[in-house]
Write an enzyme that holds these catalytic residues in place. Structure first.
Site, mmCIF file in Angstrom:
data_model
loop_
_atom_site.group_PDB
_atom_site.id
_atom_site.type_symbol
_atom_site.label_atom_id
_atom_site.label_comp_id
_atom_site.label_asym_id
_atom_site.label_seq_id
_atom_site.Cartn_x
_atom_site.Cartn_y
_atom_site.Cartn_z
ATOM 1 N N SER A 1 0.791 -1.137 -0.269
ATOM 2 C CA SER A 1 -0.162 -0.009 0.027
ATOM 3 C C SER A 1 0.864 1.210 0.059
ATOM 4 O O SER A 1 0.419 2.324 -0.397
ATOM 5 C CB SER A 1 -0.982 -0.023 1.136
ATOM 6 O OG SER A 1 -0.257 -0.063 2.525
ATOM 7 N N GLU A 2 2.151 1.389 0.563
ATOM 8 C CA GLU A 2 2.986 2.433 0.708
ATOM 9 C C GLU A 2 4.286 1.880 0.682
ATOM 10 O O GLU A 2 4.732 0.840 1.222
ATOM 11 C CB GLU A 2 2.695 3.285 1.703
ATOM 12 C CG GLU A 2 1.716 4.612 1.538
ATOM 13 C CD GLU A 2 0.385 4.136 1.689
ATOM 14 O OE1 GLU A 2 -0.175 4.567 0.720
ATOM 15 O OE2 GLU A 2 0.172 3.516 2.536
ATOM 16 N N THR A 3 5.172 2.742 0.112
ATOM 17 C CA THR A 3 6.400 2.691 -0.049
ATOM 18 C C THR A 3 7.088 4.041 0.483
ATOM 19 O O THR A 3 6.824 4.905 -0.084
ATOM 20 C CB THR A 3 7.099 2.263 -1.420
ATOM 21 O OG1 THR A 3 7.057 0.803 -1.786
ATOM 22 C CG2 THR A 3 8.773 2.153 -1.074
#
Length: 288
Positions: A45-47
């Protein structure tokens, strides 16, 4: 180019629960299209990208860093779990000597402080304004059908629609609710809404821990059908439930299939402390 990279499960002390985020350490500037390609490759979902602000900075000794977050589809202005993951990497893997780190982000400066039971993050507290149900009825009906709704609010700060389900439902109902996210982009394409927060009043503890409220979060507009545990959504949920419950200290649980716990403290300066634990599950090198 080789970059240090980690995968961290945030808002949990156990691997394979909470919300996984990738964390990449940048010695030098990296083009935005490369950051986006890395986020797409990681497919989480996030980096998060932690970058030195000055050439003389050191990941183990400096206390100020740049921080940006990318979903597989785009950059976002605020992310709680990837901030927690970033702090955990610096504290526990890089052995940063500072007790508090300051991240310079698109949402201003965010502080993360080492604690015995995890990390405490200093985040903005965003209000949720009353929203005319009829203006968002199509979106809500598409997502949850005829599920009973008790309240609807909107936060322009995160472009999030908060939908409180009826108090007649319990946690298991929210956990098992089938949410249709595949058609939401067609129903809402104005850019006003970028995230859907479903929330429910908590229950007495009984044989389990008592939580003040529950939630789930959906952001197909950012390429994330359902986010497992969402710190940014709790900048709004904290404000809403503090008013509803008359409390400044709250415990929250996000009812995704992975699940995650958050401890929330509203501060006198109009911000909120979000406390959570994290588990580093992967560490390695990314070749770009």
């Amino acid at each position: 180019m080789k970059l240090p990279i980690f995968i961290v499960d945030a808002f949990t002390a156990k691997a394979f629960r909470g919300n996984p985020a990738a964390v990449c350490l940048l010695e030098n500037k990296l083009d935005e299209d490369v950051r986006q390609s890395i986020a797409k490759e990681m497919n989480l979902s996030e980096t998060a990208f932690i970058q030195k602000l000055q050439p003389t900075d050191n990941f183990a000794h400096s206390s100020h860093f740049g921080l940006r977050w990318f979903t597989p589809a785009s950059e976002i202005p605020l992310c709680g779990h990837a901030t927690l993951a970033s702090a955990a990497v610096l504290f526990h893997k890089i052995n940063n000597v500072n007790s508090t780190l300051t991240f310079v982000t698109l949402s201003g400066e965010l502080r993360a402080t080492r604690a015995e039971d995890g990390v405490v993050m200093d985040f903005p507290l965003y209000p949720a304004h009353p929203q005319d149900f009829h203006e968002v009825e199509a979106l809500i009906k598409t997502a949850i059908g005829d599920t009973l709704v008790q309240d609807v609010r909107y936060s322009p700060d995160i472009r999030g629609l908060l939908v409180r389900l009826s108090d007649s439902y319990d946690r298991s109902f929210l956990e098992n609710l089938k949410v249709n996210t595949s058609n939401l982009l067609q129903v809402e394409n104005t850019g006003k809404v970028k995230g859907l927060i479903l929330t429910l009043k908590g229950e007495p503890g009984g044989e389990t821990h008592a939580f003040d409220f529950y939630s789930r979060y959906f952001a197909p507009w950012y390429g994330v059908a359902e986010d497992p545990v969402t710190g940014s959504a709790h900048t709004v949920l904290s404000s809403y439930w503090s008013q509803q419950l008359g409390k400044k200290e709250m415990r929250a649980f996000q009812c995704s299939c992975r699940g995650g716990e958050l401890k929330l403290s509203l501060c006198s300066d109009g911000r909120v402390d979000i406390r959570g634990d994290a588990a580093v599950v992967v560490e390695g090198t990314l070749s770009v």
